[in-house]
Design a protein around this motif. Sequence first.
Motif, mmCIF file in Angstrom:
data_model
loop_
_atom_site.group_PDB
_atom_site.id
_atom_site.type_symbol
_atom_site.label_atom_id
_atom_site.label_comp_id
_atom_site.label_asym_id
_atom_site.label_seq_id
_atom_site.Cartn_x
_atom_site.Cartn_y
_atom_site.Cartn_z
ATOM 1 N N LYS A 1 7.563 17.529 -48.243
ATOM 2 C CA LYS A 1 6.961 18.479 -47.312
ATOM 3 C C LYS A 1 7.942 18.624 -46.150
ATOM 4 N N ASN A 2 8.604 19.744 -46.078
ATOM 5 C CA ASN A 2 9.728 19.910 -45.156
ATOM 6 C C ASN A 2 9.296 20.493 -43.809
ATOM 7 N N TYR A 3 9.566 19.756 -42.746
ATOM 8 C CA TYR A 3 9.400 20.287 -41.387
ATOM 9 C C TYR A 3 10.217 19.424 -40.437
ATOM 10 N N PHE A 4 10.550 19.980 -39.304
ATOM 11 C CA PHE A 4 11.368 19.255 -38.337
ATOM 12 C C PHE A 4 10.507 18.759 -37.185
ATOM 13 N N TYR A 5 10.640 17.465 -36.888
ATOM 14 C CA TYR A 5 10.012 16.888 -35.713
ATOM 15 C C TYR A 5 10.796 15.630 -35.375
ATOM 16 N N PRO A 6 10.966 15.295 -34.100
ATOM 17 C CA PRO A 6 11.806 14.154 -33.731
ATOM 18 C C PRO A 6 11.416 12.826 -34.368
ATOM 19 N N ASP A 7 10.100 12.630 -34.622
ATOM 20 C CA ASP A 7 9.685 11.342 -35.188
ATOM 21 C C ASP A 7 9.674 11.354 -36.721
ATOM 22 N N LEU A 8 10.289 12.386 -37.328
ATOM 23 C CA LEU A 8 10.410 12.458 -38.783
ATOM 24 C C LEU A 8 11.910 12.507 -39.122
ATOM 25 N N PRO A 9 12.569 11.359 -39.172
ATOM 26 C CA PRO A 9 14.032 11.340 -39.267
ATOM 27 C C PRO A 9 14.589 11.989 -40.533
ATOM 28 N N GLN A 10 13.848 11.965 -41.639
ATOM 29 C CA GLN A 10 14.347 12.568 -42.872
ATOM 30 C C GLN A 10 14.332 14.096 -42.822
ATOM 31 N N GLY A 11 13.498 14.649 -41.952
ATOM 32 C CA GLY A 11 13.314 16.103 -41.939
ATOM 33 C C GLY A 11 12.306 16.549 -42.973
ATOM 34 N N TYR A 12 11.684 15.602 -43.641
ATOM 35 C CA TYR A 12 10.616 15.907 -44.604
ATOM 36 C C TYR A 12 9.727 14.681 -44.746
ATOM 37 N N GLN B 1 3.702 9.205 -46.970
ATOM 38 C CA GLN B 1 4.236 8.331 -45.939
ATOM 39 C C GLN B 1 3.891 8.886 -44.561
ATOM 40 N N ASP B 2 3.649 7.989 -43.631
ATOM 41 C CA ASP B 2 3.325 8.385 -42.275
ATOM 42 C C ASP B 2 4.605 8.747 -41.519
ATOM 43 N N ALA B 3 4.442 9.482 -40.441
ATOM 44 C CA ALA B 3 5.572 9.791 -39.557
ATOM 45 C C ALA B 3 5.637 8.743 -38.449
ATOM 46 N N GLY B 4 6.649 8.854 -37.606
ATOM 47 C CA GLY B 4 6.765 7.945 -36.477
ATOM 48 C C GLY B 4 5.875 8.397 -35.332
ATOM 49 N N LYS B 5 6.207 7.926 -34.141
ATOM 50 C CA LYS B 5 5.377 8.226 -32.975
ATOM 51 C C LYS B 5 6.267 8.678 -31.824
ATOM 52 N N SER B 6 5.951 9.837 -31.268
ATOM 53 C CA SER B 6 6.651 10.311 -30.076
ATOM 54 C C SER B 6 5.889 9.858 -28.841
ATOM 55 N N ILE B 7 6.620 9.331 -27.864
ATOM 56 C CA ILE B 7 6.011 8.792 -26.643
ATOM 57 C C ILE B 7 6.490 9.628 -25.459
ATOM 58 N N HIS B 8 5.537 10.242 -24.749
ATOM 59 C CA HIS B 8 5.888 11.182 -23.693
ATOM 60 C C HIS B 8 5.507 10.704 -22.293
ATOM 61 N N ASP B 9 4.811 9.557 -22.186
ATOM 62 C CA ASP B 9 4.277 9.171 -20.882
ATOM 63 C C ASP B 9 5.006 8.016 -20.207
ATOM 64 N N ASN C 1 10.775 12.651 -17.395
ATOM 65 C CA ASN C 1 11.932 13.471 -17.750
ATOM 66 C C ASN C 1 12.442 13.221 -19.165
ATOM 67 N N MET C 2 11.783 12.303 -19.873
ATOM 68 C CA MET C 2 12.286 11.938 -21.200
ATOM 69 C C MET C 2 11.137 11.687 -22.166
ATOM 70 N N SER C 3 11.430 11.843 -23.444
ATOM 71 C CA SER C 3 10.506 11.442 -24.504
ATOM 72 C C SER C 3 11.202 10.400 -25.367
ATOM 73 N N PHE C 4 10.412 9.497 -25.937
ATOM 74 C CA PHE C 4 10.945 8.425 -26.748
ATOM 75 C C PHE C 4 10.338 8.495 -28.140
ATOM 76 N N VAL C 5 11.046 7.926 -29.108
ATOM 77 C CA VAL C 5 10.578 7.924 -30.489
ATOM 78 C C VAL C 5 10.526 6.496 -31.002
ATOM 79 N N ASP C 6 9.376 6.117 -31.540
ATOM 80 C CA ASP C 6 9.189 4.801 -32.168
ATOM 81 C C ASP C 6 8.980 5.030 -33.658
ATOM 82 N N LEU C 7 9.874 4.489 -34.484
ATOM 83 C CA LEU C 7 9.818 4.717 -35.931
ATOM 84 C C LEU C 7 9.094 3.603 -36.690
ATOM 85 N N ASN C 8 8.398 2.742 -35.987
ATOM 86 C CA ASN C 8 7.716 1.640 -36.679
ATOM 87 C C ASN C 8 6.717 2.134 -37.725
ATOM 88 N N ARG C 9 6.032 3.241 -37.451
ATOM 89 C CA ARG C 9 5.047 3.747 -38.414
ATOM 90 C C ARG C 9 5.694 4.598 -39.503
#
Length: 503
Positions: free
Chosen positions: A97-108, A144-152, A156-164
């Motif tokens: 399933k193809n889509y782009f999001y920062p917490d989806l490193p494969q792009g799918y 498979q689940d995606a990761g988690k984007s952290i915005h709070d 001025n920045m967003s972070f990505v946690d790939l544990n999930r």
Amino acid sequence: MLDLTYETPKPKVIAGAKHDWELVIGLEVHAQVSSNAKLFSGASTKFGAEPNSNVAFVDAAMPGMLPVINDYCVEQAVRTGLGLNAQINLWSAFDRKNYFYPDLPQGYQISQLYHPIVGEGEILVDMTPGVARLVRVERIHLEQDAGKSIHDMDPNMSFVDLNRTGVALMEIVSRPDIRGPEEAAAYVVKLRQILRYLGTCDGNMQNGNMRADVNVSICRPGQYEKYQATQDFSHLGTRCEIKNMNSMRFIQAAIEVEARRQIAIVEAGGEVVQETRLYDVDKNETRSMRSKEEAHDYRYFPDPDLLPLEIEQAWVDEIKATLPELPDAKKARFIADFGLSEYDANVLTAEVANATYFEAVAQGRDGKLAANWVINELFGRLKKDDADITTSPVTPAQLGGIVDLISSDAISGKIAKDLFEIVYTTGGDPAQIVEERGMKQVTDTGAIEAAVDEVIAANPAQVEKAKANPKLAGWFVGQVMKATGGKANPAAVNALVAQKLGL
């Protein structure tokens, strides 16, 4: 299925400014598979680890890394399908399933659109005693689940946690058989209960291990019946999907507010746009997230790195043979074997640990009496202490001992409550405590009669009042119980008081 007679609940009707409207609801529940490793890697699934510490090379989409299927996750999906009386597909396949999001490193995302591992099943959703809804399950697929984007953390920045990232999910998709907010919440409760009995998902919604996407549409009365007869979705209104709901209360609130939003649009002459929305808890409203994508928007195609998944019927049969007794079957057995009401059986089978505890207490004893003490006394005290059955200071053997003392008339109900408090706070053997503390019930009718005579003789004015108004006889019973330290047999006291007063 339970061997009980049920009626089907009526659909939720919402009055608009011009017409009455009914709700049509379907749910896509994402349940995290109870597995120590991810779906396509050996990385840990432990919750609460340091950010990006549970990430294998394949999870991070490092070049050249290939996914390897986790057999245990497949087994858990099959187990879940069997628990929902569903068709197990011996041949299934994974798609991208193809889509782009920062917490989806494969792009799918690796999922199963065209050939899921589990086909159609069903869930009997209990609403109230005697009322239930049969909800059809369309499919269960692994993904498979995606990761988690952290915005709070930083404005001025967003972070990505790939544990999930790569954690195994079962997406359990219902048919649009749910007709109201309460039914939707009850469906999730029942599904969670079954998964916990099976051990395939812990159902922890707070940690995100189980969350629901809720599809809501509205229709005029009678249209849903046309859909049922034809399976033609054109009879139903345009649906909107509310994403990532992880609370029963918020599921109900979101459905209610979204339905009213759609009704207002249609009655004003507008059209509902199919889209994905989020529920804002603080404002109690849904807001647009993105237009609802179709399959072609994601450019699904078979994953070239994974062969089709082929399993044998013999293996499915082996898994089926290990299934535990599930909630509906246990509930029916408790009603039949222990003479419980449907309500009490529902309470006792809500969690497998509760059912196991009760059965240990009730075995060989009065089932109704045991249920009363487990539900009212033990559960009530545990709730007061914000505890549950797994941390109960009273063991089944101890509570069973208290029930035995009541059944044998060794102690009264009042003494039993005092005894329960002692056991709950300090422990010990109930029979030994009763013996050492002199808590045995007085059953000697001679001694009880003497106490009754003494109270009557000391209160002649009250005697006359009681003869004029028999309801006042209870005052004498209370005085005798007080005089005997609560140890007199209540039934004997009541009988003797009535006899002595000529009532």
